[in-house]
Enzyme design. Structure first.
Site, PDB file in Angstrom:
ATOM      1  N   GLU A 297       1.750  -1.789  12.945  1.00  0.00           N
ATOM      2  CA  GLU A 297       1.819  -3.259  12.992  1.00  0.00           C
ATOM      3  C   GLU A 297       2.341  -3.781  14.325  1.00  0.00           C
ATOM      4  O   GLU A 297       2.554  -4.983  14.464  1.00  0.00           O
ATOM      5  CB  GLU A 297       2.680  -3.777  11.829  1.00  0.00           C
ATOM      6  CG  GLU A 297       2.000  -3.575  10.482  1.00  0.00           C
ATOM      7  CD  GLU A 297       2.911  -3.896   9.296  1.00  0.00           C
ATOM      8  OE1 GLU A 297       4.144  -3.802   9.467  1.00  0.00           O
ATOM      9  OE2 GLU A 297       2.395  -4.232   8.225  1.00  0.00           O
TER      10      GLU A 297
ATOM     11  N   LYS B  19       4.477   1.814  15.809  1.00  0.00           N
ATOM     12  CA  LYS B  19       5.554   1.621  14.835  1.00  0.00           C
ATOM     13  C   LYS B  19       5.545   2.742  13.796  1.00  0.00           C
ATOM     14  O   LYS B  19       6.582   3.235  13.385  1.00  0.00           O
ATOM     15  CB  LYS B  19       5.339   0.267  14.149  1.00  0.00           C
ATOM     16  CG  LYS B  19       6.419  -0.155  13.194  1.00  0.00           C
ATOM     17  CD  LYS B  19       6.042  -1.512  12.580  1.00  0.00           C
ATOM     18  CE  LYS B  19       7.005  -1.945  11.504  1.00  0.00           C
ATOM     19  NZ  LYS B  19       6.464  -3.057  10.704  1.00  0.00           N
TER      20      LYS B  19
ATOM     21  N   TRP C 131       0.834  -1.213   0.000  1.00  0.00           N
ATOM     22  CA  TRP C 131       0.000   0.000   0.000  1.00  0.00           C
ATOM     23  C   TRP C 131       0.863   1.254   0.000  1.00  0.00           C
ATOM     24  O   TRP C 131       0.381   2.354  -0.261  1.00  0.00           O
ATOM     25  CB  TRP C 131      -1.002  -0.009   1.155  1.00  0.00           C
ATOM     26  CG  TRP C 131      -0.405   0.166   2.535  1.00  0.00           C
ATOM     27  CD1 TRP C 131       0.396  -0.713   3.180  1.00  0.00           C
ATOM     28  CD2 TRP C 131      -0.575   1.271   3.435  1.00  0.00           C
ATOM     29  NE1 TRP C 131       0.738  -0.231   4.417  1.00  0.00           N
ATOM     30  CE2 TRP C 131       0.155   0.981   4.614  1.00  0.00           C
ATOM     31  CE3 TRP C 131      -1.288   2.468   3.375  1.00  0.00           C
ATOM     32  CZ2 TRP C 131       0.202   1.849   5.717  1.00  0.00           C
ATOM     33  CZ3 TRP C 131      -1.243   3.323   4.475  1.00  0.00           C
ATOM     34  CH2 TRP C 131      -0.503   3.027   5.626  1.00  0.00           C
ATOM     35  N   ASP C 132       2.153   1.104   0.236  1.00  0.00           N
ATOM     36  CA  ASP C 132       3.100   2.210   0.143  1.00  0.00           C
ATOM     37  C   ASP C 132       2.947   2.955  -1.179  1.00  0.00           C
ATOM     38  O   ASP C 132       3.070   4.171  -1.238  1.00  0.00           O
ATOM     39  CB  ASP C 132       4.543   1.686   0.204  1.00  0.00           C
ATOM     40  CG  ASP C 132       4.825   0.806   1.404  1.00  0.00           C
ATOM     41  OD1 ASP C 132       3.883   0.215   1.943  1.00  0.00           O
ATOM     42  OD2 ASP C 132       6.003   0.695   1.791  1.00  0.00           O
TER      43      ASP C 132
END
Lengths: 767, 767
Positions: free
Chosen positions: A489, A601, A358-359
């Site tokens: 995550e 994160k 999805w980056d």
């Protein structure tokens, strides 16, 4: 400890002095790529020290079968491994009887330069061998942008204290494995090895996926820059071929091998033609010649830099870093092949299998949209459109039906190819970014036609997914989304991740809004799509109920949205209270401890605030930033950029600058102690965003191009260009000035700090 | 569809008629074991149809390296695989030129009987081969309880329509693999193959773990029951050895091979002595002779049945089932070797690696405690005491400190050897059952000395773990336990699983209570333990704070404890509303869907209600049963028994009986469609509990032995015995009567439906 051996320089990445400790890091940092292939900066000559060898070909992967202790239904079948490809750069160098190996000789004057302006890698050093022989070595290497199947090496050895025999043994080695291989498997099968005069080719085939690749090399030689012919001896082995060339060289004479090499592959040719295509490509390169090919390389990069460059005055580290990020992004993906995408490690390492995350939608599209022709961004969107059927199949495997689509977490060809349930089943927010990217593209380019032509079908599939994935909590009388992993995550299987719920609702709302628009304005497309997707009014109504009654966890006292249900039950110690010795936590703590902790994160609630900034007032943005950033460990490369942008938004420029340095120099200074594994390519787009959207304050909600330029204390000025709706706009910002230059033949309307300004064609405005 | 081909019989498991479809199921059901070794009921002769070959040796395993897509800190290094051991039962049978293979001949009169009363397996059939030859075959096989390294086979062939040559080829094959092997690995290395007159031995070694095993065979022959000598031809291969014996046999004459075989292994002998030990064991068996050894087998089983048997009148299926459960438990573990434990599949299959789960403490200990000498149960407790240091190391790997102990989810030798984070890191409730088993043992046997001698150190380690694992929620001002998996493994990483929080609090309270007792009554033990564990008053105080302020999720409206935070947000459809086609959900649904669903794999809240029944009033028990049971899919073998016991408790006898049939005939009728993988051994203890604690209503809280006997409508009567504090008590319950017989020379106090009754020595009471 971060590393800091890279010499600051505005256009070059420089390493001075040889330190074996830095070899694997430098192999990542000095990587080369041309969109079609790439490689780590491994030495050409033998190196017996610690090294991580890697050459990669765009689109070539291996499906590593998923193997778990306990199989659960719906697990993806495989993990797509980025494959180490046959090595074509190797040249063994033997001085008299002694082989050159920097691990076993005295090295001085070692210097490595990645020339980002012109797109090549240079290395020079002096070495004293165990024999006492001293030599000087100079190497130039590049991967051609013009002939993207070819790379070229000029390798020159000059004896400094002797006359004697020097042997070059250029070779191709297809007997390579992956470093990051869990299963000790061989991926490549050798089909054919062909030899010719000063050239050789190996045709190999990937197991399981059946990609064919021809790897070739072609050599020429010169003495003091005058071409000389040389006889060769050929050693053909099972998986490699090497040619031995010897020459007697006098002290201070320069003996050079030119080695051209590279790949042709079966995504572009029938397999029968691969060897010949390989030969043709190398022949063409040899005819052009090393120097001319390098000249073309410089011109090609000049063209890229013309719109992509960001100039920063007054901060050499910051300047070097932003160019490094832009350079690596362009080495990885240049939009020329719509079947490819932007792998998170590009051509610099193996970690993270697959090419597409999805980056791409969340971070990379804005970069390519602004710095290249809009077709490049469109290609990236169409890539997902082409995978819609696979996304529907992916959702069906999990029990969804009637055309609901779940895009894969990681993919090569549309299939899910990551294999941890807590990610593939649960990190479903990715589905939202597919739609967000469409919104972003249409808004920025003004090319609405994308939605009726392609986008709407994707939007319907995704909205169907969200509708089915949410369930009514009778207890809350709200729709909830249970069992997800958000962008952070460091949490798995949580309920009501705010970001996921928010983007789910937004997807449905945006889809319905555009269905209405299509119904009115694109009737024939609308009818076609309706028929194709079998969409009914009733269904849309039930989507709307889910969107309207979506639940969002909220804390009244703090006036913040909660990352997920129960977040406030955690032991809420902010990151600054953690001992340094315990960080990064992903290297120091057990997964158990990480999951229970409040540590974040990468932006999660803040990712939503960033995407939908126009939905929140400044006070709300500030409250959320101030609450969540202190819990954020930024152990994802995608983290600092979003925080930099938001910090600038709420006027915390020094925080924004701190985050800018962290995102831009993440790999150069190795913040996360992992640069040896490869670079963080996709987050480099985030670095670009942190200048353009962060300091520049560029936004493009609601068809308006807005800026709110600010500048860090340290910088004297900065400037960048963007392609916008057929024109190019340059922004030059100093501490007391801000100028906009319109490099197009149409006036451009922009909003600066809320004020509308029309910049005339080929004109400028000082604000 | 459940299977129902097993012929009802009170003492035997019977299969009549040959159906290739049932072969792998029967291989599980008719399995043999003697505590030290065991095997599936594979045919001796060749079988080319679908079969699942398995022989297993207690304590022998292989550490399969954990391999995951993304390694996380604290992951266990390996998954312990139960190893398929060399095959010693094989006898190829050749009639004339044609090999006997039930997959390729006409089979009639096929009958297989597992004689549970006497502990042997019998098989007979008639076969017509493709050659037209007709034979009768009769086989008896057993694994000796007396010489637990030896098994014996009597294999008789009688020609029915011809005179001709019959060839027996007995063999040992060490070239075996695992069926359930993810990684296509070989586990066994052959060290030596030794041949002798009518005997052979293979010494092999497991890779990585380095266990040595000698597998042996020794043969004798008879014609019409008169021993005959035969010449042999030997075929020695790389991993196997086979002897060929031929004899001309006349029509209706019976030609018999006696094959003795089995294992000696390096847990019991130095490796140099293994071959000799093997030879000696077989020699001894041959000298005793097949018939005498079988006689001894019958006596040994008679002794087991004396206290273990449960007699049920009026329900042949129920009678057969309970004996099957008791029989298999005794085949798996008999308490003779304290290094062994009760593997969930016993010697009947490979699934679930490792030998020891919390099943032992939660389900099996009460069975062994009541049906055998208390030393057997104590051995099981000491097994965990011996692993305490490993449990402390296991916790340390996850970041716990100062002697906190986390017992492994699965183990062979104290190390964690399961490898899914959502289980190993999170299913921590298992730690509580270690303490519960101590409580249970001390309560039942009255042997308090176990706590000062062994138990207290375990209790301190576990209490330390709970203290560190909970954290204060400042929001709730309560201690919470985040990120766990409860007994219901259809949920992962939930917060505040009620059962986990409850047993955690109880562990701390019980530990503190016993520390106080030791301080007063066992001062020298107390001082020793204090010094060894470095326990301080301050520490105990901080434990107590956690126990006193433990949070329990509760729903005021329904007056029930919630399985975990957020349970009521689920789509709360009860199991009866699910289409049959979607069950079992673990075979039909994706893991994603299961996790989000309300469906319960096995008792979770109800497990706590069962363990701590004395903490709750009947109304509370009933409310919880009525709320949770309708969401329970019972897809764990451990599920129906607990529900059966609780249903009996709340007087829902028909529900209890339904659950009894389900637990007791789980494998015989294959409720979960997986019996071919092996039997569910540990849950068989639950079956015993569902009679004794369910219908019998036996409880032993607070040093009181209570009964509340009831009887299902269908049954005429039932009776069972229990060993209790040195005596034996027999309960005989009919619809109108209930008698207790005290078979000991001490009076026994019991409470029947709350009423205290003293049963005189060697006397009885009618209640």
């Amino acid at each position: 400890m971060n590393k800091n051996y890279i010499v600051p320089n505005e256009w070059n990445i420089i390493e001075e002095g040889f330190d074996a400790e830095n070899v694997t890091s430098s192999e990542s940092i000095f990587s080369l790529g041309n969109g079609a292939m790439g490689q780590r900066a491994n030495f050409e000559e033998k190196y017996s020290g610690d090294t991580f060898q890697g050459s990669y070909i765009g689109g070539i992967y291996y499906p590593d079968k998923t193997r778990v202790g306990w199989w659960k239904n719906g697990y993806p079948e495989y993990f797509a491994k980025v494959l180490n490809a046959p090595n074509w750069i190797g040249i063994r160098v033997i001085i008299g009887q002694t082989e050159l190996d920097l691990n076993h000789c005295k090295v001085t004057d070692f210097k490595r330069v990645l020339n980002m302006k012109e797109g090549f890698l240079q290395r020079s050093f002096k070495a004293e061998l165990s024999s006492g022989d001293q030599i000087k070595v100079e190497v130039i290497r590049f991967l051609s942008l013009d002939i993207n199947e070819v790379g070229a090496i000029k390798y020159t050895v000059t004896p400094l204290n002797f006359d004697g025999e020097i042997t070059f043994i250029p070779y191709i080695d297809a007997g390579i494995v992956n470093e990051d291989s869990n299963y000790d498997e061989f991926f490549w099968e050798i089909e054919n090895i062909r030899e010719g005069k000063d050239e050789a080719f190996i045709l190999s085939k990937t197991l399981k996926t059946g990609f064919y690749v021809s790897t070739g090399m072609k050599m020429a030689f010169s003495l003091n820059d005058i071409e000389i012919p040389l006889e060769s001896e050929i050693q053909k082995e099972e998986k490699s071929i090497a040619y031995t060339y010897k020459s007697f060289v006098k002290k201070n004479d320069s003996f050079t091998i030119y080695k051209f090499g590279g790949y042709t592959q079966s995504m572009n040719y029938p397999k029968e033609e691969l060897l010949f295509a390989s030969q043709k490509a190398l022949q063409k390169a040899v005819i052009i010649g090393f120097d001319n090919l390098l000249e073309k390389q410089k011109l090609a990069w000049e063209k890229i830099w013309d719109t992509a460059d960001i100039v920063i005055e007054g901060d050499l580290l910051g300047q070097q870093a932003i160019r490094f990020n832009i350079f690596q992004l362009n080495q990885t993906y240049n939009g020329e092949d719509a079947r490819l995408n932007i792998g998170p490690k590009g051509f610099t390492g193996e970690k993270y299998g697959g090419s597409t995350y999805w980056d791409t939608e969340a971070y990379c599209i804005p970069f390519y949209m602004s710095t290249k022709h809009k077709e490049v961004a469109k290609n990236l969107l169409v890539y997902r459109y082409n995978h819609l059927q696979k996304a529907i199949e992916n959702a069906a495997k999990l029990g969804f039906s009637d055309g609901a689509a779940l895009y894969p977490m990681v993919t090569m060809n549309g299939e899910e190819c990551h294999n941890e349930w807590e990610i593939t089943f649960e990190e479903i927010h990715r589905n939202g970014s597919m739609i967000y990217a469409i919104y972003n593209y249409v808004n920025y380019t003004g090319d609405y036609s994308y939605i009726p032509e392609y986008g709407m079908e994707v939007m319907i599939g995704v909205s169907r997914f969200w509708h089915q994935r949410a369930n009514l909590s009778t207890e809350k009388n709200k729709y909830v989304i249970l069992g997800v992993t958000g962008p952070n995550e460091y949490e798995n299987n949580v309920n009501n991740n705010w970001y996921t719920n928010y983007i789910a609702k937004w997807c449905i709302d945006y889809t319905i809004e555009n269905i209405d628009k299509l119904k009115k304005e694109f009737k024939s497309d609308f009818d076609r799509i309706l028929a194709k997707t079998n969409l009914k009014e009733e269904e849309i109504k039930s989507w709307k109920e889910v969107a309207d009654k979506m639940y969002f966890p909220y804390d009244e006292k703090r006036e913040i949205y909660l990352q997920q249900d129960g977040f406030l039950d955690k032991h809420l110690l902010t990151v600054d209270k953690l001992p340094k010795s315990e960080r990064p936590i992903n290297q120091k703590w057990s997964w158990d401890r990480i999951l229970r902790s409040p540590y974040i994160k990468q932006a999660d609630v803040l990712q939503g605030i960033y995407f939908f900034e126009n939905h929140f007032d400044l006070d709300t943005i500030e409250k959320h930033f101030n609450y969540y950033e202190p819990f954020t460990v930024h152990e994802s490369s995608l983290s600092p950029c979003v925080h930099s942008i938001l910090a600038a938004k709420i006027n915390r420029i020094e925080k924004a600058y701190e985050m800018y340095l962290r995102t831009s120099r993440l790999d150069l200074d190795d913040y996360n102690h992992e640069v040896h594994e490869g670079l963080h390519i996709t987050s480099m787009a985030g670095t670009w965003l942190s200048v353009v959207q962060g300091f520049g304050g560029m936004r493009n909600f609601d068809n308006q191009l807005c800026f709110d330029p600010q500048i860090p204390e340290k910088w004297t000025s900065y400037s960048f260009k963007i392609n916008y709706r057929g024109g190019t706009l340059k922004i030059q910002k100093g501490h007391k000035s801000c100028e906009f230059f319109n490099e197009s033949d149409q006036p451009i309307d922009i909003y600066v700090s809320g004020q509308k300004i029309t910049i005339p064609a080929s004109g400028s405005a000082n604000v």
